[in-house]
Scaffold this motif. Structure first.
Motif, PDB file in Angstrom:
ATOM      1  N   ASP A 181       1.013  25.326 -14.328  1.00  0.00           N
ATOM      2  CA  ASP A 181      -0.408  25.428 -14.639  1.00  0.00           C
ATOM      3  C   ASP A 181      -1.135  26.190 -13.528  1.00  0.00           C
ATOM      4  OD1 ASP A 181      -2.942  25.101 -15.566  1.00  0.00           O
ATOM      5  OD2 ASP A 181      -3.129  22.995 -14.935  1.00  0.00           O
ATOM      6  N   THR A 182      -1.010  27.522 -13.576  1.00  0.00           N
ATOM      7  CA  THR A 182      -1.695  28.364 -12.599  1.00  0.00           C
ATOM      8  C   THR A 182      -2.120  29.654 -13.291  1.00  0.00           C
ATOM      9  OG1 THR A 182      -1.533  29.307 -10.381  1.00  0.00           O
ATOM     10  CG2 THR A 182       0.416  29.528 -11.757  1.00  0.00           C
ATOM     11  N   SER A 183      -2.722  30.583 -12.531  1.00  0.00           N
ATOM     12  CA  SER A 183      -3.116  31.868 -13.118  1.00  0.00           C
ATOM     13  C   SER A 183      -2.829  32.974 -12.109  1.00  0.00           C
ATOM     14  CB  SER A 183      -4.611  31.854 -13.470  1.00  0.00           C
ATOM     15  OG  SER A 183      -5.356  31.772 -12.258  1.00  0.00           O
TER      16      SER A 183
ATOM     17  N   THR B 144      -6.051  35.535  -5.442  1.00  0.00           N
ATOM     18  CA  THR B 144      -7.253  35.345  -4.613  1.00  0.00           C
ATOM     19  C   THR B 144      -7.069  34.269  -3.535  1.00  0.00           C
ATOM     20  OG1 THR B 144      -8.184  33.854  -6.257  1.00  0.00           O
ATOM     21  CG2 THR B 144      -8.930  36.133  -6.344  1.00  0.00           C
ATOM     22  N   ARG B 145      -6.281  33.229  -3.824  1.00  0.00           N
ATOM     23  CA  ARG B 145      -6.106  32.148  -2.827  1.00  0.00           C
ATOM     24  C   ARG B 145      -5.019  32.454  -1.800  1.00  0.00           C
ATOM     25  NH1 ARG B 145     -10.515  30.192  -2.439  1.00  0.00           N
ATOM     26  NH2 ARG B 145      -9.703  28.383  -1.303  1.00  0.00           N
ATOM     27  N   THR B 146      -4.082  33.392  -2.143  1.00  0.00           N
ATOM     28  CA  THR B 146      -2.969  33.645  -1.220  1.00  0.00           C
ATOM     29  C   THR B 146      -2.773  35.114  -0.848  1.00  0.00           C
ATOM     30  OG1 THR B 146      -1.237  34.056  -2.873  1.00  0.00           O
ATOM     31  CG2 THR B 146      -1.702  31.748  -2.348  1.00  0.00           C
TER      32      THR B 146
ATOM     33  N   ALA C  71      11.775  26.659  11.439  1.00  0.00           N
ATOM     34  CA  ALA C  71      11.028  27.065  10.245  1.00  0.00           C
ATOM     35  C   ALA C  71      10.507  28.499  10.380  1.00  0.00           C
ATOM     36  CB  ALA C  71       9.926  26.047   9.961  1.00  0.00           C
ATOM     37  N   CYS C  72       9.260  28.720   9.983  1.00  0.00           N
ATOM     38  CA  CYS C  72       8.732  30.098   9.951  1.00  0.00           C
ATOM     39  C   CYS C  72       8.685  30.718  11.342  1.00  0.00           C
ATOM     40  CB  CYS C  72       7.329  30.113   9.358  1.00  0.00           C
ATOM     41  SG  CYS C  72       7.231  29.307   7.775  1.00  0.00           S
ATOM     42  N   SER C  73       8.673  29.900  12.400  1.00  0.00           N
ATOM     43  CA  SER C  73       8.586  30.431  13.766  1.00  0.00           C
ATOM     44  C   SER C  73       9.949  30.835  14.318  1.00  0.00           C
ATOM     45  CB  SER C  73       7.965  29.381  14.695  1.00  0.00           C
ATOM     46  OG  SER C  73       6.731  28.943  14.182  1.00  0.00           O
TER      47      SER C  73
ATOM     48  N   ASP D 189       6.104  22.327  -9.130  1.00  0.00           N
ATOM     49  CA  ASP D 189       4.941  22.030  -8.280  1.00  0.00           C
ATOM     50  C   ASP D 189       4.130  23.309  -8.052  1.00  0.00           C
ATOM     51  OD1 ASP D 189       3.098  21.304  -6.377  1.00  0.00           O
ATOM     52  OD2 ASP D 189       4.581  21.055  -4.759  1.00  0.00           O
ATOM     53  N   ARG D 190       3.010  23.434  -8.739  1.00  0.00           N
ATOM     54  CA  ARG D 190       2.234  24.683  -8.663  1.00  0.00           C
ATOM     55  C   ARG D 190       1.666  24.926  -7.267  1.00  0.00           C
ATOM     56  NH1 ARG D 190      -3.728  23.697 -11.451  1.00  0.00           N
ATOM     57  NH2 ARG D 190      -4.387  22.072  -9.995  1.00  0.00           N
ATOM     58  N   SER D 191       1.506  23.839  -6.481  1.00  0.00           N
ATOM     59  CA  SER D 191       0.883  24.021  -5.164  1.00  0.00           C
ATOM     60  C   SER D 191       1.840  24.664  -4.152  1.00  0.00           C
ATOM     61  CB  SER D 191       0.358  22.684  -4.622  1.00  0.00           C
ATOM     62  OG  SER D 191       1.424  21.843  -4.249  1.00  0.00           O
TER      63      SER D 191
ATOM     64  N   LEU E 224       1.086  19.905   2.796  1.00  0.00           N
ATOM     65  CA  LEU E 224      -0.349  19.656   2.687  1.00  0.00           C
ATOM     66  C   LEU E 224      -1.023  20.962   3.103  1.00  0.00           C
ATOM     67  CD1 LEU E 224      -0.498  16.064   4.263  1.00  0.00           C
ATOM     68  CD2 LEU E 224      -0.549  16.706   1.838  1.00  0.00           C
ATOM     69  N   GLY E 225      -1.190  21.848   2.124  1.00  0.00           N
ATOM     70  CA  GLY E 225      -1.549  23.237   2.392  1.00  0.00           C
ATOM     71  C   GLY E 225      -2.827  23.433   3.186  1.00  0.00           C
ATOM     72  N   ARG E 226      -3.870  22.676   2.797  1.00  0.00           N
ATOM     73  CA  ARG E 226      -5.178  22.884   3.446  1.00  0.00           C
ATOM     74  C   ARG E 226      -5.121  22.553   4.941  1.00  0.00           C
ATOM     75  NH1 ARG E 226     -10.153  20.413   0.168  1.00  0.00           N
ATOM     76  NH2 ARG E 226      -8.664  20.827  -1.475  1.00  0.00           N
ATOM     77  N   GLU E 227      -4.409  21.450   5.274  1.00  0.00           N
ATOM     78  CA  GLU E 227      -4.260  21.050   6.688  1.00  0.00           C
ATOM     79  C   GLU E 227      -3.454  22.081   7.468  1.00  0.00           C
ATOM     80  OE1 GLU E 227      -5.207  18.263   8.745  1.00  0.00           O
ATOM     81  OE2 GLU E 227      -6.708  18.584   7.201  1.00  0.00           O
TER      82      GLU E 227
ATOM     83  N   PRO F 135       1.432  39.492  11.778  1.00  0.00           N
ATOM     84  CA  PRO F 135       1.356  38.029  11.711  1.00  0.00           C
ATOM     85  C   PRO F 135       2.327  37.470  10.676  1.00  0.00           C
ATOM     86  CG  PRO F 135      -0.474  39.019  10.527  1.00  0.00           C
ATOM     87  CD  PRO F 135       0.453  40.136  10.900  1.00  0.00           C
ATOM     88  N   HIS F 136       2.582  36.172  10.763  1.00  0.00           N
ATOM     89  CA  HIS F 136       3.368  35.488   9.729  1.00  0.00           C
ATOM     90  C   HIS F 136       2.731  35.740   8.368  1.00  0.00           C
ATOM     91  CE1 HIS F 136       5.818  32.754   7.603  1.00  0.00           C
ATOM     92  NE2 HIS F 136       4.925  31.790   7.502  1.00  0.00           N
ATOM     93  N   GLN F 137       3.572  36.022   7.398  1.00  0.00           N
ATOM     94  CA  GLN F 137       3.082  36.386   6.061  1.00  0.00           C
ATOM     95  C   GLN F 137       3.080  35.147   5.160  1.00  0.00           C
ATOM     96  OE1 GLN F 137       2.351  39.942   5.431  1.00  0.00           O
ATOM     97  NE2 GLN F 137       2.526  39.960   7.675  1.00  0.00           N
ATOM     98  N   ALA F 138       2.033  34.315   5.294  1.00  0.00           N
ATOM     99  CA  ALA F 138       1.951  33.088   4.484  1.00  0.00           C
ATOM    100  C   ALA F 138       0.753  33.124   3.542  1.00  0.00           C
ATOM    101  CB  ALA F 138       1.861  31.860   5.374  1.00  0.00           C
ATOM    102  N   ASN F 139      -0.359  33.647   4.035  1.00  0.00           N
ATOM    103  CA  ASN F 139      -1.582  33.638   3.228  1.00  0.00           C
ATOM    104  C   ASN F 139      -2.508  34.726   3.755  1.00  0.00           C
ATOM    105  OD1 ASN F 139      -4.274  33.022   2.279  1.00  0.00           O
ATOM    106  ND2 ASN F 139      -3.473  31.036   1.639  1.00  0.00           N
ATOM    107  N   ARG F 140      -3.007  35.564   2.864  1.00  0.00           N
ATOM    108  CA  ARG F 140      -3.876  36.680   3.254  1.00  0.00           C
ATOM    109  C   ARG F 140      -5.133  36.167   3.965  1.00  0.00           C
ATOM    110  NH1 ARG F 140      -4.894  42.389   2.296  1.00  0.00           N
ATOM    111  NH2 ARG F 140      -6.607  42.650   3.745  1.00  0.00           N
ATOM    112  N   ARG F 141      -5.635  35.010   3.524  1.00  0.00           N
ATOM    113  CA  ARG F 141      -6.857  34.490   4.157  1.00  0.00           C
ATOM    114  C   ARG F 141      -6.597  34.037   5.590  1.00  0.00           C
ATOM    115  NH1 ARG F 141      -8.704  29.829   1.276  1.00  0.00           N
ATOM    116  NH2 ARG F 141      -6.635  29.644   0.380  1.00  0.00           N
ATOM    117  N   ILE F 142      -5.383  33.534   5.860  1.00  0.00           N
ATOM    118  CA  ILE F 142      -5.033  33.165   7.239  1.00  0.00           C
ATOM    119  C   ILE F 142      -4.952  34.433   8.093  1.00  0.00           C
ATOM    120  CG2 ILE F 142      -3.202  32.222   8.723  1.00  0.00           C
ATOM    121  CD1 ILE F 142      -2.466  30.289   6.494  1.00  0.00           C
TER     122      ILE F 142
ATOM    123  N   GLY G  23       5.700  37.341  -0.783  1.00  0.00           N
ATOM    124  CA  GLY G  23       5.284  35.966  -0.559  1.00  0.00           C
ATOM    125  C   GLY G  23       5.700  35.514   0.831  1.00  0.00           C
ATOM    126  N   ASN G  24       5.784  34.190   1.004  1.00  0.00           N
ATOM    127  CA  ASN G  24       6.163  33.610   2.293  1.00  0.00           C
ATOM    128  C   ASN G  24       7.678  33.393   2.303  1.00  0.00           C
ATOM    129  OD1 ASN G  24       6.610  31.997   4.521  1.00  0.00           O
ATOM    130  ND2 ASN G  24       4.994  30.516   4.042  1.00  0.00           N
ATOM    131  N   THR G  25       8.368  34.119   3.175  1.00  0.00           N
ATOM    132  CA  THR G  25       9.833  33.967   3.267  1.00  0.00           C
ATOM    133  C   THR G  25      10.217  33.259   4.562  1.00  0.00           C
ATOM    134  OG1 THR G  25      10.045  36.202   4.204  1.00  0.00           O
ATOM    135  CG2 THR G  25      10.322  35.995   1.820  1.00  0.00           C
TER     136      THR G  25
END
Ligand code: UT7
Length: 333
Positions: A34-36, A42-44, A118-120, A157-159, A224-227, A259-266, A289-291
């Motif tokens: 359930d996503t679009s 826009t969020r990532t 992990a990513c580091s 898990d869409r999140s 917990l993505g937002r945190e 930078p780490h490629q996780a989210n464009r807004r970050i 995406g995030n690899t």
């Protein structure tokens, strides 16, 4: 004593990367959960990601990337002395994925081991390899970030399932000749009090796989993505500032920040806080995406080969991931 004055200087002599052929688009994901397309973009900032085939392993992807890096560095696998692989998706719990890669490459003289950060992980590996080379213990090393995150993704898990992808990147490090580039400064950090923000809860000794829990989604990435977002921005900014200052540079001296490629807004938030203009920020997140550990390694190779910076210019790499962990490096190319 600064890292520059300790013993030998270490440069990056070549880079390489590999991503699987299969592209998974946002449109396809919108049919799975359930996503679009619009929400994901826009969020990532992610448009698509690569997914390995069922029988394609982390070590196979890493071997492709490593061969390209060795060729780029004009170093024969037989002369390679050290292989460090950063991954959270090893081929097998033991032996290390680095051992499979050693065998694939025919790098029979090389000492090979994995690290888990992990990513580091790729920048942790860079600091370890740099120290081992600058101390005189090894003449050269290949560091590899490689992940098959599709194998630890909960596709219901869409999140999280919209975020991750597969791939590998590598860099060859060696003693620098006079006049060549150098890794000028490195930084690593960890905050174990934030373990719960991003983890694969099962599969280890804390929660082994059993016949009764195998379908409980304990063996896939939980976040917990937002945190994580909040900590990522702060920690990456601080780590980047530290290596820039330690290398004796300022923001205007940086030709390219990767930078780490996780989210464009970050990424945008970090660039803004470091006062580095957008055109000097390398982004390939929309394609892959995030690899995790592979992300910055693939980005370094693509930035290098596309001419995002030239010999003699300064670049900064900065990453963040589960642990929580973070790391940065300032490099004169
Ligand atoms: O590589 C390791 C480091 N990892 C990271 O750096 C990831 C950091 N975190 C992030 O990138 C972002 O937090 C995410 C992209 C994971 C999430 O973005 P967000 O803006 O923080 O969204 P959110 O988690 O606050 O969720 C906002 C809304 C929620 O709905 P309600 O509660 O507001 O009604 C979610 O249920 O968006 C919903 N949502 C989705 N909607 C459509 C979450 N995922 C999706 C989705 N499609 N895929």
């Amino acid at each position: 004593m600064s890292e520059l004055t300790s013993n030998l200087h270490v440069c990056i002599a070549g880079t390489g990367s590999y991503v699987p052929e299969r592209i998974l688009t946002n449109a396809e994901l919108a049919k799975m959960v359930d996503t679009s397309e619009e929400w994901i973009l826009t969020r990532t900032g992610i448009r698509e990601r690569r997914i390995a085939t069922a029988d394609e392993t982390t070590s196979q992807m890493a071997t492709h990337a490593a061969r390209r890096a060795l060729e780029h560095a004009a170093l024969a696998a037989a002369d390679l002395e050290l292989i460090i692989v950063a991954t959270i998706t090893p081929d097998t719990p033991t032996p290390a994925t680095a051992c499979y890669i050693q065998q694939n490459l025919g790098a029979s003289r090389a000492v090979a081991f994995d690290i888990s950060a992990a990513c580091s992980g790729f920048l942790y590996a860079m600091k370890i390899a740099k120290r081992l080379i600058s101390s005189g213990a090894f003449k050269n090393a290949i560091i590899i970030g490689a992940e098959k995150l599709s194998s630890v993704t909960n596709w219901e898990d869409r999140s999280t399932c919209v975020l991750f992808g597969d791939g590998a990147g590598a860099a060859v490090l060696r003693i620098a000749e006079p006049g060549e580039g150098a890794i000028l400064a490195t930084e690593m950090g960890t905050d174990g009090s934030l373990i719960h923000l991003l983890k694969i809860p099962g599969g280890g000794t804390a929660c082994p796989i059993t016949a009764s829990n195998v379908n409980d989604h304990l063996f896939t990435l939980n976040m917990l993505g937002r945190e994580v977002f909040k900590h990522a921005v702060n920690r990456m900014k601080e780590a980047a500032e530290k290596v820039i200052a330690r290398a004796g540079l300022c923001a205007e001296d940086i030709a390219c920040i990767i930078p780490h490629q996780a989210n464009r807004r970050i990424i945008d938030a970090i660039a803004d806080r470091l006062a580095v203009p957008n055109e000097r920020v390398f982004i390939n997140l929309h394609k892959y995406g995030n690899t995790s550990a592979a992300a910055i390694a693939i980005a370094l190779d693509e930035a290098n080969r596309s001419g995002a910076f030239k010999r003699g210019e300064h670049i900064v790499l900065v990453v963040f991931g589960a642990g929580l962990t973070w790391a940065a490096a300032a490099i004169r190319w």
